[in-house]
Motif scaffolding. Structure first.
Motif, PDB file in Angstrom:
ATOM      1  N   PHE A  29      -7.292   1.107   1.368  1.00  0.00           N
ATOM      2  CA  PHE A  29      -7.522  -0.354   0.939  1.00  0.00           C
ATOM      3  C   PHE A  29      -8.661  -0.367   0.669  1.00  0.00           C
ATOM      4  O   PHE A  29      -8.888  -0.879   2.023  1.00  0.00           O
ATOM      5  N   ARG A  48      -2.894  -7.375  -8.769  1.00  0.00           N
ATOM      6  CA  ARG A  48      -1.855  -5.709  -9.491  1.00  0.00           C
ATOM      7  C   ARG A  48      -1.052  -4.946  -8.106  1.00  0.00           C
ATOM      8  O   ARG A  48      -1.073  -5.026  -6.402  1.00  0.00           O
ATOM      9  N   LEU A  49      -0.186  -4.581  -8.469  1.00  0.00           N
ATOM     10  CA  LEU A  49       0.958  -4.236  -7.971  1.00  0.00           C
ATOM     11  C   LEU A  49       0.474  -3.292  -7.145  1.00  0.00           C
ATOM     12  O   LEU A  49       1.057  -3.348  -5.941  1.00  0.00           O
ATOM     13  N   GLU A  50      -0.005  -2.462  -7.421  1.00  0.00           N
ATOM     14  CA  GLU A  50      -1.084  -1.302  -6.352  1.00  0.00           C
ATOM     15  C   GLU A  50      -2.061  -2.079  -5.390  1.00  0.00           C
ATOM     16  O   GLU A  50      -1.460  -1.237  -3.998  1.00  0.00           O
ATOM     17  N   ASP A  51      -2.362  -2.909  -6.007  1.00  0.00           N
ATOM     18  CA  ASP A  51      -2.671  -3.257  -4.997  1.00  0.00           C
ATOM     19  C   ASP A  51      -1.673  -4.592  -3.679  1.00  0.00           C
ATOM     20  O   ASP A  51      -1.885  -4.499  -2.251  1.00  0.00           O
ATOM     21  N   ASP A  53       1.410  -3.401  -3.197  1.00  0.00           N
ATOM     22  CA  ASP A  53       2.003  -2.267  -2.252  1.00  0.00           C
ATOM     23  C   ASP A  53       1.149  -2.050  -1.314  1.00  0.00           C
ATOM     24  O   ASP A  53       1.696  -2.178  -0.192  1.00  0.00           O
ATOM     25  N   LYS A  54      -0.141  -1.943  -1.592  1.00  0.00           N
ATOM     26  CA  LYS A  54      -1.630  -1.664  -0.017  1.00  0.00           C
ATOM     27  C   LYS A  54      -1.875  -2.916   0.734  1.00  0.00           C
ATOM     28  O   LYS A  54      -1.452  -1.904   2.182  1.00  0.00           O
TER      29      LYS A  54
END
Length: 112
Positions: A29, A48-51, A53-54
């Motif tokens: 990331f 963001r959900l992806e961020d 998660d990272k």
């Protein structure tokens, strides 16, 4: 919501946004330093959900560690208000009487 990124980072001996950026890069990331500083300095408006998660992967934590629910002040005051029966007047405490109908009957169905 309370944003606990700095507390979670401090528990992992991360004290500066640049250190956090390095740890995030280890999991693939690579946000800009300004984005990391914005996440670091205060409560973000959106993540963001992806961020998210990272970030959790980099700090070896859960979303519950990063965010903590806090009741809003206006919701807490609503719970303290006196509950009353629907249709009662707050000034008199008596029920409001219904007004008799005008005899129009039921409404028709809306057009197709």
């Amino acid at each position: 919501m309370k944003w606990n990124l700095r507390m979670v980072a401090a528990q992992r001996d991360i004290w500066r946004p640049t250190q956090l950026q390095t740890v995030l890069a280890e999991v693939g990331f690579t946000p800009s330093l300004s984005k990391v500083a914005a996440l670091w300095s205060g409560k973000p408006v959106t993540v963001r959900l992806e961020d998210l998660d990272k970030i959790c992967a980099a700090l070896d934590c859960t979303v519950a560690d990063l965010m903590q629910a806090e009741p809003e002040p206006h919701l807490a005051s609503r719970e303290r208000e006196e509950r009353r029966v629907a249709g009662t007047r707050p000034d008199r405490g008596s029920a409001v009487r219904p007004i008799p109908g005008t005899g129009r009957g039921l409404r028709g169905l809306p057009p197709n």
